[in-house]
Enzyme design. Structure first.
Site, PDB file in Angstrom:
ATOM      1  N   GLU A 163      -5.192  -8.570  -0.533  1.00  0.00           N
ATOM      2  CA  GLU A 163      -6.020  -8.300   0.644  1.00  0.00           C
ATOM      3  C   GLU A 163      -7.449  -8.047   0.187  1.00  0.00           C
ATOM      4  O   GLU A 163      -7.672  -7.463  -0.876  1.00  0.00           O
ATOM      5  CB  GLU A 163      -5.536  -7.081   1.448  1.00  0.00           C
ATOM      6  CG  GLU A 163      -4.315  -7.328   2.269  1.00  0.00           C
ATOM      7  CD  GLU A 163      -3.864  -6.125   3.098  1.00  0.00           C
ATOM      8  OE1 GLU A 163      -4.726  -5.381   3.600  1.00  0.00           O
ATOM      9  OE2 GLU A 163      -2.647  -5.945   3.219  1.00  0.00           O
ATOM     10  N   GLU A 170       0.804  -1.229   0.000  1.00  0.00           N
ATOM     11  CA  GLU A 170       0.000   0.000   0.000  1.00  0.00           C
ATOM     12  C   GLU A 170       0.831   1.270   0.000  1.00  0.00           C
ATOM     13  O   GLU A 170       0.666   2.146   0.854  1.00  0.00           O
ATOM     14  CB  GLU A 170      -0.994  -0.015   1.161  1.00  0.00           C
ATOM     15  CG  GLU A 170      -2.014  -1.134   1.013  1.00  0.00           C
ATOM     16  CD  GLU A 170      -3.259  -0.962   1.858  1.00  0.00           C
ATOM     17  OE1 GLU A 170      -3.287  -0.085   2.734  1.00  0.00           O
ATOM     18  OE2 GLU A 170      -4.225  -1.725   1.638  1.00  0.00           O
TER      19      GLU A 170
HETATM   20  C1  BGP Z   1      -4.622  -2.494   4.753  1.00  0.00           C
HETATM   21  C2  BGP Z   1      -3.292  -2.878   5.302  1.00  0.00           C
HETATM   22  C3  BGP Z   1      -3.288  -3.928   6.333  1.00  0.00           C
HETATM   23  C4  BGP Z   1      -4.553  -4.029   7.139  1.00  0.00           C
HETATM   24  C5  BGP Z   1      -5.831  -3.789   6.402  1.00  0.00           C
HETATM   25  C6  BGP Z   1      -7.056  -3.584   7.229  1.00  0.00           C
HETATM   26  O1  BGP Z   1      -4.658  -1.125   4.606  1.00  0.00           O
HETATM   27  O2  BGP Z   1      -2.418  -3.279   4.284  1.00  0.00           O
HETATM   28  O3  BGP Z   1      -2.104  -3.799   7.050  1.00  0.00           O
HETATM   29  O4  BGP Z   1      -4.501  -3.874   8.441  1.00  0.00           O
HETATM   30  O5  BGP Z   1      -5.732  -2.699   5.527  1.00  0.00           O
HETATM   31  O6  BGP Z   1      -7.039  -2.293   7.797  1.00  0.00           O
HETATM   32  P1  BGP Z   1      -7.312  -2.019   9.322  1.00  0.00           P
HETATM   33  O7  BGP Z   1      -6.312  -2.839  10.053  1.00  0.00           O
HETATM   34  O8  BGP Z   1      -7.088  -0.565   9.511  1.00  0.00           O
HETATM   35  O9  BGP Z   1      -8.694  -2.434   9.576  1.00  0.00           O
END
Ligand code: BGP
Length: 467
Positions: free
Chosen positions: A367, A164
């Site tokens: 993801e 990201e």
């Molecule tokens: C993305 C990231 C992750 C992750 C996910 C969920 O932005 O790559 O590291 O955590 O989102 O986000 P959050 O943890 O803020 O719910």
């Protein structure tokens, strides 16, 4: 009937700092994430990353449960501060061994390791050369990359550069990836990261000609909030600043004119040296990986909106504002998760099609998933039917995208196992596997299979044909 390619990589994802814990074990040096929860800006009453899911001490069991689920692949990140000790690039052999053992264990179970080289946990020693603000950053990243390729290149085929990269620029403060000491514009930081990524890809080509490497930004289709031409104008600009700038640079070797002009219009400029231009030109990826949670809906934004957006408690999926360009608003046609993130499975299909149409490279999803306050029942069950429903709908539309011509490599949703969210603690759970701990009570860290575990296991067995 839903058809997925025969060797489709079904699996799931994690990242080192959100799952490992063990911040003082195995010779790891400090990272920006170790003390993120001690910052003023970190929400109160939520755990940080010191212990996380204690995967550092439970990795063998975790891999065996992933194998039981039938994973074909597992995407995890290597922690730079576990591998490199200082700016000179001295290597921590204990760290090398940790990931080497992990990779061997995955291979033992025929799980393809998919390695993210850098997922938010910048080592503190980078500050000695000016941190992410400095163009030196990319050189240190190159040194680290070389160590990774030398040590794991013979065993790992699939590599992801920087997780990201676009979120560093868009919501860097919220997710804690930008140091409080940083003075550079976030767009310059983005550029420094782009150069680091390019240097790593060039080195990869020399060292591992048979491997595959790609970027891993967070991408989503952008809708105009209305059919007003002004809102469509905001949509086009947002597409540039949120999505395409980060893929154009790596796939096409330069920032687009639209992007450069959009940056100027918001009073920003990035310094690009002649040497960097050359580097950026020569770093084409083999595939595109991206993270998808939801689409974005935008309308034009005023300066007043921009000031409000400086609110420190804003979230990465809500309230993104670029002054003079647009701001994100809720889409009234979409449902939301318990944490206010919109759910848009059709948007997933369309995002896949847009990315494929634009770059014509195979796609890997690294993801996708739903954060929820799962409940452990007295008889040790987690009935996360909402997660199953979320996945069913997203996988269905992913299969439609494939039928409509998108070339896909794999699907690794977030997350394999419960871990600590970027800024909303362990109560925002994403895993197929439950970790028995609360925000501040570490309990026994027992691993418990959720209902979604059994559902995903069957889906993998049937290669998605039962969706
Ligand atoms: C993305 C990231 C992750 C992750 C996910 C969920 O932005 O790559 O590291 O955590 O989102 O986000 P959050 O943890 O803020 O719910």
């Amino acid at each position: 009937m839903n058809k997925f390619p025969k060797d489709f990589l079904w699996g799931a994802s994690t990242s080192a700092y959100q799952i490992e814990g063990g911040i003082n074990q195995g010779g790891k040096v400090p990272s920006i994430m170790d003390r993120f929860d001690e910052r003023e800006t970190y929400p109160k009453g939520i755990t940080g990353f010191k212990v996380a899911s204690d995967h550092y001490n439970n990795w063998k069991e975790d891999v065996s449960i992933m194998a039981e689920m039938g994973f074909k692949s597992y995407r995890f990140s290597i922690s730079w501060p576990r591998i490199i000790k200082n700016v000179k690039g001295d290597v921590n052999q204990e760290g090398i061994k940790f990931y080497s053992d992990l990779i061997d264990e995955l291979i033992k179970y025929k799980i393809e390791p998919v390695v993210t080289m850098f997922h938010f946990d910048t080592p503190n020693f980078i500050d000695e050369v000016g941190g992410l603000d400095s163009s030196e950053f990319s050189k240190l990243f190159e040194i680290y990359s070389k160590v990774l390729f030398e040590n794991y290149g013979s065993k790992v085929k699939w590599w992801l550069t920087i997780n990201e990269l676009n979120m560093f620029a868009l919501v860097g403060q919220t997710i804690g990836v930008i140091s409080e000491k940083s003075k550079a514009s976030k767009w310059q930081i983005m550029h420094n990261l782009n150069v680091a990524q390019a240097r790593a890809i060039i080195l990869f080509r020399k060292m591992l000609p048979d491997g595959k490497i790609g970027p891993a930004p967070n991408i989503s289709s952008v809708y105009p909030a209305s059919s007003k031409p002004e809102d469509y104008d905001a949509k086009i600009k947002f597409d540039q600043l949120r999505n395409w700038a980060f893929l154009d640079i790596v796939c096409r070797g330069d920032y687009s004119n639209y992007f450069k002009i959009a940056l100027k219009s918001i009073g920003e400029e990035i310094m690009v040296t002649e040497e960097e231009k050359e580097v950026l030109k020569n770093s084409k990826p083999d595939f595109i990986a991206f993270n998808y949670y939801s689409t974005m809906t935008v309308e034009t934004a005023t300066m007043e909106d921009y000031k409000k957006s400086l609110d420190k408690n804003k979230d990465q999926q809500k309230g993104m504002v670029v002054p003079g360009v647009g701001k994100s608003v809720y889409n009234p046609n979409l449902e939301k998760t318990q944490f206010g993130w919109e759910i848009d499975p059709i948007g997933f299909k369309n995002t896949l099609k847009e990315v494929y149409d634009r770059y014509q490279l195979p796609i890997m999803i690294t993801e996708n998933g739903i954060g929820a306050k799962d409940v452990l029942t007295e008889d040790e069950k987690i009935h996360d039917d909402y997660r199953i429903e979320y996945y069913k709908r997203h996988i269905k539309f992913m299969s439609e995208a494939i039928q409509e011509g998108v070339e896909m490599i794999g699907y690794m949703p977030w997350s394999a196992i419960d871990l600590v969210s970027t800024h909303e603690g362990i109560s925002k759970r994403y895993g197929f596997i439950y970790v028995n701990r609360d925000e501040f009570d570490e309990k026994d860290m027992r691993r418990i299979r959720k209902d979604s575990f059994f559902w995903y296991k069957e889906l993998i067995e049937k290669n998605g044909e039962n969706i």
